[in-house]
Design an enzyme around this catalytic site. Structure first.
Site, PDB file in Angstrom:
ATOM      1  CB  SER A 100      63.625  84.252  52.428  1.00 36.29           C
ATOM      2  OG  SER A 100      62.638  85.204  52.789  1.00 36.29           O
ATOM      3  CE1 TYR A 133      67.476  87.368  54.317  1.00 33.79           C
ATOM      4  CE2 TYR A 133      65.334  87.960  53.418  1.00 33.79           C
ATOM      5  CZ  TYR A 133      66.123  87.106  54.168  1.00 33.79           C
ATOM      6  OH  TYR A 133      65.561  85.993  54.758  1.00 33.79           O
TER       7      TYR A 133
END
Length: 260
Positions: free
Chosen positions: A150, A164
């Site tokens: 990401s 995350y």
């Protein structure tokens, strides 16, 4: 002589595992790989969704089978790799796409919460790489492994993504470390780092700190959200012969968001 670009991207005779493939980016990746001739193991914790995607690929003339997999379970990952290898006879491609974006603020992040994110986003992919590499080495296959990270691995996009963002930074590190270790075997490992991508049950739509104003901050310079096809196209490149000289890389596909 003109280059045969179709041949460069074809995956005929190759077998792929795509995790988290019941919807969104994973589904698009599975469809792209199948569309270029690969046999695809559509794997997801949502078994019904995985079966639907595999069925649609077969109905459209591709080759696919579905598996139900919990990427937080080492035993389940071992079983998946063994069963796919038995079913397809080989594993050429692994796409570690499954992930969770459980959100919590720093002061509320317990050990159990850490585990709920890291087990799926980092530990699971590491185990899958280990098991798939064993088969690739034994079968002398020039394998291709793609991890979905990401842009949050490189930029703290918003509060509540503490675990995350850390997990995805770990995926980027895992990619480089694995690439260095297996390059001698002809196996390439790369990562794709999506930005804000519109998918069903979109990760960036709910949770602590995600007001409409916060979501609006994700609009990249390119002027639109990402689409699953944008990510799938990058994965196809990374799994095809077009990227034969590339390994250990993290390719950011975020519409230029990190340039802001």
């Amino acid at each position: 002589m003109l280059i045969d670009l179709d041949k460069l991207f074809r995956l005929d005779g190759r077998s792929a595992i795509v995790t988290g493939a019941a919807q969104g980016m994973g589904e698009a990746i599975a469809r792209y790989l199948a569309g270029m001739g690969a046999r695809v193991a559509v794997a997801d914790i949502n078994g019904e969704g995985a079966r639907a995607v595999a069925g649609a690929i077969v109905a459209e003339g591709g080759q696919a089978r579905s598996w139900t997999i919990d990427m937080a379970s080492e035993a389940a990952i071992l079983a998946l790799v063994e069963e796919v290898h038995d079913a397809f006879g080989r594993i050429d491609i692994l796409v570690n796409n499954a992930g969770v974006q459980n959100r919590n603020y720093l002061e509320d992040t317990t050990g159990d919460f850490w585990d709920s994110v890291l087990d799926v986003n980092l530990r699971g992919p590491a185990i899958a790489i280990r098991e798939v590499v064993k088969r690739m080495r034994a079968d002398r296959i020039d394998g291709r492994i793609v991890n979905i990270a990401s842009n949050s691995a490189f930029h703290a996009t918003t509060p509540s993504l503490y675990a995350y963002s850390t997990s995805k930074a770990g995926v980027a590190g895992l990619t480089r470390a694995a690439a260095m270790e297996v390059v001698k075997d002809g196996i390439r490992v790369n990562a794709i780092c999506p930005g804000n991508t519109a998918t069903p049950g979109q990760m960036t739509s709910t949770g602590p700190g995600f007001s409409p104003e916060t979501i609006a901050r994700f609009a990249p310079p390119i002027g639109r959200q990402g689409r699953p096809d944008d990510i799938a196209a990058a994965v196809l490149f990374a799994t095809s012969d077009a990227s034969a000289y590339m390994t250990g890389q993290t390719i950011v596909v975020d519409g230029g968001w990190l340039t802001c």
